[in-house]
Write an enzyme that holds these catalytic residues in place. Structure first.
Site, PDB file in Angstrom:
ATOM      1  N   LEU A 126       6.686  -9.594 -34.754  1.00  0.00           N
ATOM      2  CA  LEU A 126       5.741  -8.494 -34.552  1.00  0.00           C
ATOM      3  C   LEU A 126       5.850  -8.002 -33.109  1.00  0.00           C
ATOM      4  O   LEU A 126       5.511  -8.735 -32.185  1.00  0.00           O
ATOM      5  CB  LEU A 126       4.319  -8.990 -34.836  1.00  0.00           C
ATOM      6  N   HIS A 230       0.129 -17.297 -25.845  1.00  0.00           N
ATOM      7  CA  HIS A 230       0.541 -16.444 -24.722  1.00  0.00           C
ATOM      8  C   HIS A 230      -0.419 -15.248 -24.622  1.00  0.00           C
ATOM      9  O   HIS A 230      -0.829 -14.690 -25.652  1.00  0.00           O
ATOM     10  CB  HIS A 230       1.968 -15.946 -25.029  1.00  0.00           C
TER      11      HIS A 230
HETATM   12  C1  LIG Z   1       0.752  -7.730 -31.309  1.00  0.00           C
HETATM   13  C2  LIG Z   1       0.740  -6.232 -31.032  1.00  0.00           C
HETATM   14  C3  LIG Z   1       1.709  -5.548 -32.013  1.00  0.00           C
HETATM   15  C4  LIG Z   1      -0.683  -5.689 -31.332  1.00  0.00           C
HETATM   16  O1  LIG Z   1      -0.763  -4.342 -30.980  1.00  0.00           O
HETATM   17  P1  LIG Z   1      -1.927  -3.828 -30.005  1.00  0.00           P
HETATM   18  O2  LIG Z   1      -1.847  -4.584 -28.721  1.00  0.00           O
HETATM   19  O3  LIG Z   1      -1.877  -2.328 -29.934  1.00  0.00           O
HETATM   20  O4  LIG Z   1      -3.209  -4.261 -30.821  1.00  0.00           O
HETATM   21  P2  LIG Z   1      -4.717  -3.869 -30.615  1.00  0.00           P
HETATM   22  O5  LIG Z   1      -5.106  -3.069 -31.806  1.00  0.00           O
HETATM   23  O6  LIG Z   1      -4.968  -3.301 -29.256  1.00  0.00           O
HETATM   24  O7  LIG Z   1      -5.427  -5.282 -30.634  1.00  0.00           O
HETATM   25  C5  LIG Z   1      -5.603  -5.991 -31.807  1.00  0.00           C
HETATM   26  C6  LIG Z   1      -6.881  -6.801 -31.685  1.00  0.00           C
HETATM   27  O8  LIG Z   1      -6.716  -7.798 -30.665  1.00  0.00           O
HETATM   28  C7  LIG Z   1      -7.795  -7.709 -29.733  1.00  0.00           C
HETATM   29  N1  LIG Z   1      -7.327  -8.131 -28.403  1.00  0.00           N
HETATM   30  C8  LIG Z   1      -6.648  -7.410 -27.502  1.00  0.00           C
HETATM   31  N2  LIG Z   1      -6.375  -8.155 -26.414  1.00  0.00           N
HETATM   32  C9  LIG Z   1      -6.899  -9.385 -26.638  1.00  0.00           C
HETATM   33  C10 LIG Z   1      -6.963 -10.587 -25.908  1.00  0.00           C
HETATM   34  N3  LIG Z   1      -6.414 -10.695 -24.720  1.00  0.00           N
HETATM   35  N4  LIG Z   1      -7.587 -11.650 -26.464  1.00  0.00           N
HETATM   36  C11 LIG Z   1      -8.140 -11.564 -27.706  1.00  0.00           C
HETATM   37  N5  LIG Z   1      -8.099 -10.438 -28.458  1.00  0.00           N
HETATM   38  C12 LIG Z   1      -7.508  -9.362 -27.938  1.00  0.00           C
HETATM   39  C13 LIG Z   1      -8.200  -6.261 -29.782  1.00  0.00           C
HETATM   40  O9  LIG Z   1      -9.517  -6.097 -29.304  1.00  0.00           O
HETATM   41  C14 LIG Z   1      -8.074  -5.975 -31.273  1.00  0.00           C
HETATM   42  O10 LIG Z   1      -9.164  -6.512 -31.986  1.00  0.00           O
HETATM   43  P3  LIG Z   1     -10.445  -5.649 -32.388  1.00  0.00           P
HETATM   44  O11 LIG Z   1      -9.903  -4.384 -33.010  1.00  0.00           O
HETATM   45  O12 LIG Z   1     -11.163  -6.522 -33.335  1.00  0.00           O
HETATM   46  O13 LIG Z   1     -11.177  -5.345 -31.126  1.00  0.00           O
HETATM   47  C15 LIG Z   1       1.120  -5.949 -29.560  1.00  0.00           C
HETATM   48  O14 LIG Z   1       0.085  -6.432 -28.712  1.00  0.00           O
HETATM   49  C16 LIG Z   1       2.444  -6.542 -29.137  1.00  0.00           C
HETATM   50  O15 LIG Z   1       3.529  -6.000 -29.447  1.00  0.00           O
HETATM   51  N6  LIG Z   1       2.384  -7.663 -28.362  1.00  0.00           N
HETATM   52  C17 LIG Z   1       3.560  -8.252 -27.688  1.00  0.00           C
HETATM   53  C18 LIG Z   1       4.483  -8.985 -28.641  1.00  0.00           C
HETATM   54  C19 LIG Z   1       3.903 -10.229 -29.212  1.00  0.00           C
HETATM   55  O16 LIG Z   1       3.435 -11.125 -28.493  1.00  0.00           O
HETATM   56  N7  LIG Z   1       3.940 -10.303 -30.539  1.00  0.00           N
HETATM   57  C20 LIG Z   1       3.493 -11.453 -31.325  1.00  0.00           C
HETATM   58  C21 LIG Z   1       4.520 -12.570 -31.277  1.00  0.00           C
HETATM   59  S1  LIG Z   1       4.094 -13.862 -32.402  1.00  0.00           S
HETATM   60  C22 LIG Z   1       4.756 -13.276 -33.862  1.00  0.00           C
HETATM   61  O17 LIG Z   1       5.531 -12.367 -33.917  1.00  0.00           O
HETATM   62  C23 LIG Z   1       4.253 -13.952 -35.127  1.00  0.00           C
HETATM   63  C24 LIG Z   1       2.993 -13.318 -35.592  1.00  0.00           C
HETATM   64  C25 LIG Z   1       3.180 -12.093 -36.485  1.00  0.00           C
HETATM   65  O18 LIG Z   1       4.314 -11.753 -36.852  1.00  0.00           O
HETATM   66  O19 LIG Z   1       2.126 -11.497 -36.884  1.00  0.00           O
END
Ligand SMILES: CC(C)(COP(=O)(O)OP(=O)(O)OC[C@H]1O[C@@H](n2cnc3c(N)ncnc32)[C@H](O)[C@@H]1OP(=O)(O)O)[C@@H](O)C(=O)NCCC(=O)NCCSC(=O)CCC(=O)O
Length: 340
Positions: A126, A230
């Site tokens: 993701l 992380h």
């Molecule tokens: C994971 C995503 C795709 C999510 O996209 P966004 O950041 O735009 O999401 P978002 O809508 O802003 O946030 C989703 C929810 O998380 C909450 N949120 C945001 N920051 C937070 C934090 N620091 N701690 C706890 N919750 C948090 C938000 O309030 C929201 O919940 P509310 O709406 O309730 O407020 C991205 O962050 C990303 O690409 N991250 C980097 C790559 C990564 O680490 N990927 C996962 C690797 S692990 C993996 O791939 C396996 C898991 C899998 O495949 O699903």
């Protein structure tokens, strides 16, 4: 609008770029042309020959901006892990050391190496590019896979897992790995992560500690990150928790990040989504819905406005939404209302 579709060969250059952007600790996207090409090949083959049941298939999706054609993110489903090469995970357990005679009772945490997830389906890869992290894009990218799981559940295990990236710093150094490295391996974390990503896992079995590890013998820094996610992966975890995923004590063998799991039938989107017939028209009183078509190799999903006509079991949508989903009047779609 952001639209989810299976990955295609033309996505390779963008996939390479995304692999670079995803950084250290993102095991499933190593910066390696051959491996990324293998992933595309594996996914193309999986979509091309629809199997009768669960197999070693990879369903790799990308999110494309329908206006620009730009690919902004990735997400994938591995139908079964550990079938041709072992899938290792640590289980955090307890041992009680007690002597009633001496009045001593100690509970110590242990980490035991297991292959308990063998045959389980995995959510993985993701990643949303920084510029696209807004609105409901992250939700779409994560949850589109539950629409696919609901539609084609016979191709997956009843257990679904996701390994969350554990704690590592900007340079890719992991406190948990540092301890293992000092005592058992002589390789830095980026190297071990890279080797795992390209499938060279043989050295794990050779070098890994073979007996359970007493957690209280680890360094303070290593202990502190067991089961911790992380920072950049917290939103991904939050999205899964919302669906009913929980941590049952399994952690990654290299960075000790938590593996979360849920029974397929219990996943919220699987439970709450339903099939309706497409009606192209003016969606009055429309609400935001996650919508997918019901095609296998031509799978499409998006978040868009939709009105449900309960009487006729119809999903009323605009021509644009229908076009992006590649559906026509009378086709079946799967829908679930977004609760935000
Ligand atoms: C994971 C995503 C795709 C999510 O996209 P966004 O950041 O735009 O999401 P978002 O809508 O802003 O946030 C989703 C929810 O998380 C909450 N949120 C945001 N920051 C937070 C934090 N620091 N701690 C706890 N919750 C948090 C938000 O309030 C929201 O919940 P509310 O709406 O309730 O407020 C991205 O962050 C990303 O690409 N991250 C980097 C790559 C990564 O680490 N990927 C996962 C690797 S692990 C993996 O791939 C396996 C898991 C899998 O495949 O699903």
């Amino acid at each position: 609008m952001l639209v989810i579709r299976p990955i295609e060969q033309r996505d390779l250059p963008t996939l390479k770029q995304i692999a670079i952007e995803s950084g250290h600790g993102f095991t499933s996207l190593p910066v390696n042309d051959e491996l990324l090409q293998n992933k595309i090949d594996h996914s193309l083959a999986s979509f091309a020959s629809r199997p009768a049941g669960k197999g070693e298939c990879l369903y790799f999706f990308v999110a494309e901006d329908s206006d620009t054609g730009e690919v902004l993110g990735t997400s994938a489903l591995d139908a079964a892990v550990g079938l041709s090469s072992p899938f290792y995970t640590y289980l955090l357990g307890k041992q009680v050391h007690s002597s009633p005679k001496l009045g001593i009772y100690n509970v110590v945490d242990t980490l035991t190496l297991t292959n308990d997830y063998t045959g389980v389906s995995e959510l993985c890869t993701l990643f949303l590019r920084e510029s696209a992290r807004k609105g409901l894009n992250g939700r779409l990218l994560s949850k589109c896979r539950f629409m696919f799981l609901a539609e084609f559940s016979e191709l997956f295990d009843h257990r679904i897992l996701a390994e969350m990236r554990g704690v590592s710093d900007e340079r890719g150094s992991s406190p948990f790995w540092s301890w293992l490295q000092e005592h058992f391996f002589s390789m830095d974390f980026p190297t071990v992560d890279y080797l795992t990503g390209i499938g060279q896992k043989g050295f794990i079995a050779d070098l890994m500690p073979k007996y359970p590890i007493y957690v209280n013998l680890l360094s303070k820094e290593a202990r502190a990150v067991i089961g911790k996610t992380h920072d950049k992966t917290r939103p991904a975890l939050r999205l899964l928790e919302e669906e009913g995923f929980s941590w049952r004590g399994y952690v990654d063998i290299f960075d000790a990040g938590p593996s979360v799991e849920c029974d397929l039938k219990q996943i919220r989107t699987v439970r709450n989504s339903r099939q309706l017939k497409v009606h192209i028209g003016e969606p009055l009183d429309a609400g935001k819905h996650l919508i997918s078509n019901t095609r296998f190799d031509g799978f499409r999903a998006l978040i868009g406005d939709l009105a449900v006509n309960e009487e006729k079991a119809q999903a009323v949508m605009t021509e644009e939404v229908a076009r992006l989903l590649k559906v026509e009047d009378g086709d079946t779609v799967r829908v679930v209302e977004m609760n935000r």
